[in-house]
Design an enzyme around this catalytic site. Structure first.
Site, PDB file in Angstrom:
ATOM      1  N   PRO A  77       0.824  -1.213   0.000  1.00  0.00           N
ATOM      2  CA  PRO A  77       0.000   0.000   0.000  1.00  0.00           C
ATOM      3  C   PRO A  77       0.858   1.263   0.000  1.00  0.00           C
ATOM      4  CG  PRO A  77       0.001  -1.030   2.176  1.00  0.00           C
ATOM      5  CD  PRO A  77       0.700  -1.975   1.255  1.00  0.00           C
ATOM      6  N   LYS A 223       1.031  -5.582   9.193  1.00  0.00           N
ATOM      7  CA  LYS A 223       2.186  -4.993   8.487  1.00  0.00           C
ATOM      8  C   LYS A 223       2.879  -3.984   9.392  1.00  0.00           C
ATOM      9  CE  LYS A 223       3.198  -2.204   4.369  1.00  0.00           C
ATOM     10  NZ  LYS A 223       3.520  -0.908   4.942  1.00  0.00           N
ATOM     11  N   SER A 245       8.376  -4.952   8.476  1.00  0.00           N
ATOM     12  CA  SER A 245       8.408  -3.690   7.725  1.00  0.00           C
ATOM     13  C   SER A 245       8.667  -2.524   8.652  1.00  0.00           C
ATOM     14  CB  SER A 245       7.035  -3.495   7.050  1.00  0.00           C
ATOM     15  OG  SER A 245       6.891  -2.197   6.514  1.00  0.00           O
ATOM     16  N   HIS A 247       7.881   0.523   7.183  1.00  0.00           N
ATOM     17  CA  HIS A 247       7.154   1.535   6.405  1.00  0.00           C
ATOM     18  C   HIS A 247       8.095   2.233   5.414  1.00  0.00           C
ATOM     19  CE1 HIS A 247       2.999   3.407   7.007  1.00  0.00           C
ATOM     20  NE2 HIS A 247       3.470   4.087   5.975  1.00  0.00           N
ATOM     21  N   ARG A 250       9.871   5.357   6.693  1.00  0.00           N
ATOM     22  CA  ARG A 250       9.083   6.597   6.724  1.00  0.00           C
ATOM     23  C   ARG A 250       8.454   6.872   8.074  1.00  0.00           C
ATOM     24  NH1 ARG A 250       7.855   7.996   1.393  1.00  0.00           N
ATOM     25  NH2 ARG A 250       5.743   8.756   1.699  1.00  0.00           N
ATOM     26  N   GLY A 280      13.083  -1.768   0.670  1.00  0.00           N
ATOM     27  CA  GLY A 280      14.353  -1.783  -0.058  1.00  0.00           C
ATOM     28  C   GLY A 280      14.463  -2.808  -1.171  1.00  0.00           C
ATOM     29  N   ARG A 282      14.665  -3.947  -4.619  1.00  0.00           N
ATOM     30  CA  ARG A 282      14.860  -3.302  -5.927  1.00  0.00           C
ATOM     31  C   ARG A 282      15.360  -4.281  -6.987  1.00  0.00           C
ATOM     32  NH1 ARG A 282      12.759  -0.391  -2.987  1.00  0.00           N
ATOM     33  NH2 ARG A 282      13.168   1.797  -2.483  1.00  0.00           N
TER      34      ARG A 282
HETATM   35  C1  FMN Z   1       4.752   7.139  -1.058  1.00  0.00           C
HETATM   36  C2  FMN Z   1       4.538   6.046  -0.057  1.00  0.00           C
HETATM   37  C3  FMN Z   1       3.328   5.952   0.608  1.00  0.00           C
HETATM   38  C4  FMN Z   1       3.102   4.908   1.518  1.00  0.00           C
HETATM   39  N1  FMN Z   1       1.876   4.781   2.111  1.00  0.00           N
HETATM   40  C5  FMN Z   1       1.640   3.706   2.917  1.00  0.00           C
HETATM   41  C6  FMN Z   1       0.337   3.474   3.457  1.00  0.00           C
HETATM   42  O1  FMN Z   1      -0.599   4.222   3.212  1.00  0.00           O
HETATM   43  N2  FMN Z   1       0.173   2.385   4.263  1.00  0.00           N
HETATM   44  C7  FMN Z   1       1.198   1.525   4.548  1.00  0.00           C
HETATM   45  O2  FMN Z   1       1.013   0.550   5.259  1.00  0.00           O
HETATM   46  N3  FMN Z   1       2.435   1.729   4.028  1.00  0.00           N
HETATM   47  C8  FMN Z   1       2.667   2.769   3.228  1.00  0.00           C
HETATM   48  N4  FMN Z   1       3.912   2.948   2.690  1.00  0.00           N
HETATM   49  C9  FMN Z   1       4.962   1.952   2.975  1.00  0.00           C
HETATM   50  C10 FMN Z   1       4.957   0.838   1.940  1.00  0.00           C
HETATM   51  O3  FMN Z   1       3.769   0.080   1.978  1.00  0.00           O
HETATM   52  C11 FMN Z   1       6.129  -0.128   2.163  1.00  0.00           C
HETATM   53  O4  FMN Z   1       6.110  -0.597   3.490  1.00  0.00           O
HETATM   54  C12 FMN Z   1       7.479   0.508   1.880  1.00  0.00           C
HETATM   55  O5  FMN Z   1       7.396   1.488   0.868  1.00  0.00           O
HETATM   56  C13 FMN Z   1       8.460  -0.570   1.462  1.00  0.00           C
HETATM   57  O6  FMN Z   1       9.703  -0.039   1.182  1.00  0.00           O
HETATM   58  P1  FMN Z   1      10.206   0.239  -0.332  1.00  0.00           P
HETATM   59  O7  FMN Z   1       9.522   1.483  -0.774  1.00  0.00           O
HETATM   60  O8  FMN Z   1      11.662   0.394  -0.179  1.00  0.00           O
HETATM   61  O9  FMN Z   1       9.795  -0.968  -1.163  1.00  0.00           O
HETATM   62  C14 FMN Z   1       4.146   3.980   1.791  1.00  0.00           C
HETATM   63  C15 FMN Z   1       5.363   4.096   1.119  1.00  0.00           C
HETATM   64  C16 FMN Z   1       5.572   5.116   0.198  1.00  0.00           C
HETATM   65  C17 FMN Z   1       6.892   5.188  -0.527  1.00  0.00           C
END
Ligand code: FMN
Length: 351
Positions: A77, A223, A245, A247, A250, A280, A282
């Site tokens: 998501p 998650k 995870s 996030h 973030r 991560g 990729r």
């Molecule tokens: C722009 C953005 C928005 C995201 N929004 C959500 C969200 O609404 N809910 C959530 O569970 N994770 C959110 N995430 C986290 C992602 O689901 C995921 O855990 C994370 O991006 C994985 O790392 P990666 O970007 O390196 O693959 C978000 C990530 C990004 C980059």
């Protein structure tokens, strides 16, 4: 020549996107230690391949929540896709449908589901304030054809993201898209106020799973698990899967990289429920590493968004196909013919 790997898709997307949107997607919290840790962890784990096996045919297929899928990666998501393109959830879902990839979103796929198309869709939530709303949410998702609920447990509050603070990012842009030339500038943000006290679900507890379970049998993936104790709690309270995870770096900056957290969580779970991981990823080899440590699959956050930013729906499809191809090749070169053959004997943490 077009981009040849996910990192190059990011470069193309960055050139095409508004800086504010690129920073929102690429960025992490504060010092971005955790954002980097996710990627760097993959550089600490090395594969130990086996040879002299017939690797003519490679089977990458898996089953998740009853759906058979060609690859063990799924679209995580991500809120704010509209910063990239209008109707982006729908566009990414079309790419998921075309490539038979499961997709998790909070909104935006209803049209595809109403048309009866075989999209494997999971719904994302940050929980709900009481039992009645938890049960009605779960029933609604089941009725809409959702195959699972993904409960995100790691954002009780909005985190402190320096790039967004510096850009005067307004969360309203997630609905409206990026500001246009001539729009009035946003007032400067007070980072302390912006970060600390924007509650999402500060009172969420494990009771939420009990609430859903009291009225629905829909599978629940938790998650955001990093601590083995939380993995055990998730099992105890009836979760059907977890995703290790942070996030995508973030939320809590300084939190452990996902791949480094994975072994202890896998050991704590002891095979009782499937463990997924995100953060991560990729490359195809990254997926082999995650599976070798004990994950059943991975979630992809930014990778499909870079495809989206570069070339819209086709870009998302190309990123997913590329990862599928890289995964298949990495498996062949490592001497494994199917996902069940991947185990911990073929990986070592070096450093
Ligand atoms: C722009 C953005 C928005 C995201 N929004 C959500 C969200 O609404 N809910 C959530 O569970 N994770 C959110 N995430 C986290 C992602 O689901 C995921 O855990 C994370 O991006 C994985 O790392 P990666 O970007 O390196 O693959 C978000 C990530 C990004 C980059």
């Amino acid at each position: 020549m077009g981009p040849i790997n996910v990192n190059e898709f990011e470069e193309v997307a960055k050139r095409k996107m508004h800086k504010l949107a690129y920073d929102f997607i690429a960025g992490g919290a504060e010092e971005e230690y955790t954002l980097r840790a996710n990627r760097e962890a993959f550089g600490r784990w090395y594969l130990i391949p086996r040879f002299m096996r017939d690797v003519t045919n490679i089977d990458t297929s898996t089953t998740v929540f009853g759906s058979k899928l060609p690859f063990p990666f799924f679209i995580s998501p991500t809120g704010g896709k509209n910063l990239v393109l209008p109707n982006a959830d729908e566009t990414v879902a079309q790419a998921a449908l075309a490539t038979k990839t499961a997709i998790c979103t909070a909104t935006g796929v209803s049209k595809i589901l109403e048309e009866g198309k075989p999209l494997v869709w999971w719904s994302n939530t940050i929980g709900s304030p009481n039992k009645a709303s938890a049960v009605s949410y779960a029933k609604r998702i089941e009725d809409q054809g959702g195959k699972a609920i993904v409960l995100t447990i790691d954002n009780p509050y909005q985190s402190n993201r320096d790039r967004n603070n510096r850009n005067r990012f307004d969360y309203g842009y997630m609905q409206t898209g990026v500001p246009k030339a001539g729009d009035p500038p946003r007032p400067p943000r007070n980072p302390a106020r912006a970060a600390m006290w924007q509650p999402h679900t500060p009172n969420l507890t494990w009771d939420w799973i009990d609430w859903v379970r009291s009225g629905s049998q829909i599978p629940i993936m938790v998650k955001g698990v990093l601590h083995p104790g939380d993995a055990k709690m998730a099992i105890e309270r009836g979760a059907n899967a977890i995703s290790v995870s942070n996030h995508g770096g973030r939320q809590l900056d300084g939190a452990i990289g996902s791949l480094d957290a994975l072994p202890d969580v896998v050991d704590a779970v002891g095979g009782k429920i499937p463990v997924y991981v995100d953060g991560g990823v990729r490359r195809g080899q990254d997926i082999v590493k995650a599976l070798a440590i004990g994950a059943k699959g991975v979630l992809l956050g930014r990778a499909p968004l870079w495809g989206l930013g570069a070339f819209g729906q086709k870009g998302v499809e190309r990123v997913l196909e590329l990862l599928g191809m890289e995964l298949k090749l990495a498996m062949a070169l490592a001497g494994v013919r199917n996902l069940a053959d991947i185990d911990r004997s073929m990986i070592k943490r070096v450093v």
